[in-house]
Design an enzyme around this catalytic site. Sequence first.
Site, short mmCIF file in Angstrom:
data_model
loop_
_atom_site.label_atom_id
_atom_site.label_comp_id
_atom_site.label_asym_id
_atom_site.label_seq_id
_atom_site.Cartn_x
_atom_site.Cartn_y
_atom_site.Cartn_z
N LYS A 13 -12.36 -5.10 1.54
CA LYS A 13 -12.36 -4.69 2.95
C LYS A 13 -13.58 -3.85 3.29
CE LYS A 13 -8.53 -2.27 2.67
NZ LYS A 13 -8.08 -2.43 1.29
N ARG A 88 -1.53 1.54 6.83
CA ARG A 88 -1.07 1.14 5.50
C ARG A 88 0.44 1.15 5.40
NH1 ARG A 88 -6.06 2.82 2.56
NH2 ARG A 88 -5.85 2.31 0.37
N ARG A 123 -16.21 -1.31 -9.88
CA ARG A 123 -16.54 -0.75 -8.57
C ARG A 123 -17.22 0.62 -8.71
NH1 ARG A 123 -12.54 -0.70 -3.45
NH2 ARG A 123 -11.48 1.08 -4.36
N ARG A 156 -14.78 6.00 -8.80
CA ARG A 156 -13.73 6.84 -8.23
C ARG A 156 -12.63 7.08 -9.26
NH1 ARG A 156 -12.39 3.78 -2.74
NH2 ARG A 156 -10.32 4.41 -3.40
N ARG A 167 -1.51 1.86 -7.43
CA ARG A 167 -1.95 1.59 -6.06
C ARG A 167 -1.51 0.19 -5.63
NH1 ARG A 167 -8.14 2.75 -6.13
NH2 ARG A 167 -8.02 2.46 -3.88
P1 AMP Z 1 -8.96 3.73 0.02
O1 AMP Z 1 -10.36 4.15 -0.21
O2 AMP Z 1 -8.77 3.10 1.38
O3 AMP Z 1 -8.41 2.89 -1.08
O4 AMP Z 1 -8.08 5.07 0.07
C1 AMP Z 1 -8.01 5.94 -1.05
C2 AMP Z 1 -6.74 6.77 -1.00
O5 AMP Z 1 -6.71 7.55 0.21
C3 AMP Z 1 -5.45 5.99 -0.98
O6 AMP Z 1 -5.04 5.59 -2.29
C4 AMP Z 1 -4.50 7.00 -0.35
O7 AMP Z 1 -4.14 8.02 -1.26
C5 AMP Z 1 -5.38 7.63 0.70
N1 AMP Z 1 -5.32 6.87 1.98
C6 AMP Z 1 -6.34 6.21 2.61
N2 AMP Z 1 -5.92 5.64 3.76
C7 AMP Z 1 -4.60 5.92 3.86
C8 AMP Z 1 -3.59 5.61 4.80
N3 AMP Z 1 -3.85 4.85 5.88
N4 AMP Z 1 -2.33 6.08 4.58
C9 AMP Z 1 -2.05 6.84 3.51
N5 AMP Z 1 -2.95 7.17 2.57
C10 AMP Z 1 -4.21 6.73 2.74
#
Ligand code: AMP
Length: 210
Positions: A13, A88, A123, A156, A167
């Site tokens: 994404k 999400r 990544r 990360r 996740r």
């Molecule tokens: P991402 O980089 O989008 O994978 O986000 C990393 C982490 O941030 C996720 O594993 C969640 O802990 C938190 N996070 C990001 N976006 C959301 C969301 N919309 N709702 C809840 N937690 C989020």
Amino acid sequence: MKLILLGAPGAGKGTQAEFISEKYNIPMVSTGNMIREALKNETELGLKAKSFMDAGQLVPDEVVIGIIKERLDNEDCKNGFILDGFPRTIPQAEALDKMGIELDKVVDFEVPDEAIIARMSGRRVCGACGSSYHTQFKRPEKDGVCDKCGAELVQRKDDHPDTVKERLRVYHEQTEPLKDYYAKTGKLRIVDGQNDIAAITKATFAALED
Ligand code: AMP
């Protein structure tokens, strides 16, 4: 153009959001990047989010809904935006509806779990500007260095294998139901996220313009 990009963590994404942002000149709004930024700056939000994020869990709905509301009120989002990583959960999608936002498309990138797990290990992200790279699929010009700002690329913490599995479990339980939610609106488009980046980008742009 107002868009949502859906898909499992690591489905690509973020990369597509960067391409769409350049082509249509609309900002990419990534809750993950915003939370990581807050963490780096040790703000109250960052401190609240840290334990959830490190464990591969979602940050509570009310926290992310608050940051999205504030972000979408910004002047630069008036003509459109790309939501990457939000919503999400169903309550997050309902909150977006309540804000009165008329979406154009919701694009879902489909990648099987095994491929996600293999991908995540390669990544890398820029520690300074958040741009994403991959040791195999999207290499920077110079190993370990961001093309855009020259800062160091890092892995990360939540891209480590055990956290990735958690996740994915959370994704299937809480985020996947959004596919049905948006299918009912007629705005959902599915893109095969397993192709090479050029093919995925082509399919993404086609999905936006159909
Ligand atoms: P991402 O980089 O989008 O994978 O986000 C990393 C982490 O941030 C996720 O594993 C969640 O802990 C938190 N996070 C990001 N976006 C959301 C969301 N919309 N709702 C809840 N937690 C989020």
